[in-house]
Design a protein around this motif. Sequence first.
Motif, short mmCIF file in Angstrom:
data_model
loop_
_atom_site.label_atom_id
_atom_site.label_comp_id
_atom_site.label_asym_id
_atom_site.label_seq_id
_atom_site.Cartn_x
_atom_site.Cartn_y
_atom_site.Cartn_z
N LEU A 107 0.86 -1.18 0.00
CA LEU A 107 0.00 0.00 0.00
C LEU A 107 0.90 1.23 0.00
N THR A 108 0.60 2.18 -0.89
CA THR A 108 1.42 3.38 -0.96
C THR A 108 0.60 4.57 -1.45
N LEU A 109 1.25 5.70 -1.60
CA LEU A 109 0.62 6.92 -2.10
C LEU A 109 0.18 6.72 -3.55
N ALA A 110 -0.84 7.44 -3.93
CA ALA A 110 -1.29 7.43 -5.32
C ALA A 110 -1.21 8.85 -5.86
N VAL A 111 -1.39 8.99 -7.15
CA VAL A 111 -1.33 10.32 -7.78
C VAL A 111 -2.46 11.20 -7.26
N ASP A 112 -3.64 10.63 -7.10
CA ASP A 112 -4.76 11.36 -6.50
C ASP A 112 -4.64 11.28 -4.99
N LYS A 113 -5.51 11.96 -4.28
CA LYS A 113 -5.47 11.92 -2.82
C LYS A 113 -6.15 10.65 -2.32
N CYS A 114 -5.48 9.53 -2.62
CA CYS A 114 -5.96 8.22 -2.21
C CYS A 114 -4.74 7.33 -2.07
N LEU A 115 -4.96 6.06 -1.75
CA LEU A 115 -3.87 5.10 -1.63
C LEU A 115 -3.99 4.06 -2.73
N ALA A 116 -2.86 3.52 -3.13
CA ALA A 116 -2.84 2.47 -4.15
C ALA A 116 -2.34 1.18 -3.49
N ALA A 117 -3.06 0.08 -3.77
CA ALA A 117 -2.70 -1.24 -3.25
C ALA A 117 -2.26 -2.12 -4.42
N TYR A 118 -1.06 -2.68 -4.32
CA TYR A 118 -0.49 -3.51 -5.37
C TYR A 118 -0.22 -4.92 -4.84
N SER A 119 -0.55 -5.92 -5.63
CA SER A 119 -0.18 -7.29 -5.27
C SER A 119 1.34 -7.36 -5.21
N ALA A 120 1.86 -8.40 -4.59
CA ALA A 120 3.32 -8.57 -4.52
C ALA A 120 3.91 -8.62 -5.93
N LYS A 121 3.23 -9.28 -6.85
CA LYS A 121 3.72 -9.39 -8.22
C LYS A 121 3.73 -8.02 -8.90
N SER A 122 2.65 -7.25 -8.77
CA SER A 122 2.60 -5.91 -9.37
C SER A 122 3.64 -4.98 -8.73
N TRP A 123 3.81 -5.10 -7.42
CA TRP A 123 4.79 -4.27 -6.71
C TRP A 123 6.20 -4.59 -7.21
N LYS A 124 6.50 -5.87 -7.41
CA LYS A 124 7.81 -6.26 -7.92
C LYS A 124 8.04 -5.67 -9.30
N SER A 125 7.03 -5.73 -10.15
CA SER A 125 7.14 -5.16 -11.50
C SER A 125 7.39 -3.66 -11.42
N PHE A 126 6.64 -2.98 -10.55
CA PHE A 126 6.80 -1.54 -10.33
C PHE A 126 8.22 -1.25 -9.84
N SER A 127 8.66 -2.00 -8.85
CA SER A 127 9.99 -1.80 -8.27
C SER A 127 11.09 -2.07 -9.30
N ASP A 128 10.91 -3.12 -10.12
CA ASP A 128 11.90 -3.43 -11.16
C ASP A 128 12.00 -2.29 -12.17
N LYS A 129 10.86 -1.69 -12.50
CA LYS A 129 10.87 -0.57 -13.44
C LYS A 129 11.67 0.60 -12.85
N VAL A 130 11.47 0.88 -11.57
CA VAL A 130 12.21 1.95 -10.91
C VAL A 130 13.70 1.60 -10.86
N ASP A 131 14.01 0.33 -10.59
CA ASP A 131 15.42 -0.10 -10.56
C ASP A 131 16.13 0.17 -11.87
N SER A 132 15.41 0.11 -12.97
CA SER A 132 16.03 0.31 -14.28
C SER A 132 16.27 1.78 -14.61
N MET A 133 15.77 2.68 -13.78
CA MET A 133 15.93 4.12 -14.02
C MET A 133 17.28 4.61 -13.51
#
Length: 138
Positions: free
Chosen positions: A31-57
């Motif tokens: 669970l983390t911040l979202a672009v809007d004033k809400c929270l975003a919940a990501y499955s472990a798999k989606s979070w890993k994909s998100f994290s991997d994308k950031v790692d490549s930056m």
Amino acid sequence: MTGEYQHTLDSKGRLFIPAKLREELGEVFYLTLAVDKCLAAYSAKSWKSFSDKVDSMSYMKQRKMRPLFAYAAKCELDNQGRIIVPSHLREYAGLIKNVTVVGCNNHAELWDEQSWAEVHEAEIKPENIAAIMAELEF
């Protein structure tokens, strides 16, 4: 993830996660911040994909993502299908009591009920849906 669900935070900051979304998010999710004033919940798999994308930056681009990781919380469902929403995340999203959980394709969003009602009212108008469909070439 799809659907819209109404739930309430209890006095300890616990929130029931709907069964359909629990299946998609898994027993442990993020669970983390979202672009809007809400929270975003990501499955472990989606979070890993998100994290991997950031790692490549580049390092400088990664720094721009710092708030999303600093505020992120690993959530584990209890036996009743609830999570504890950390106070710093509740504060960011203005979650006090009534919460709307919204499925958003690869993640779910947690909204203050009143804030969601305002966004929903603007988004659900037929002319808005038509304009978005045209813009996205659907």
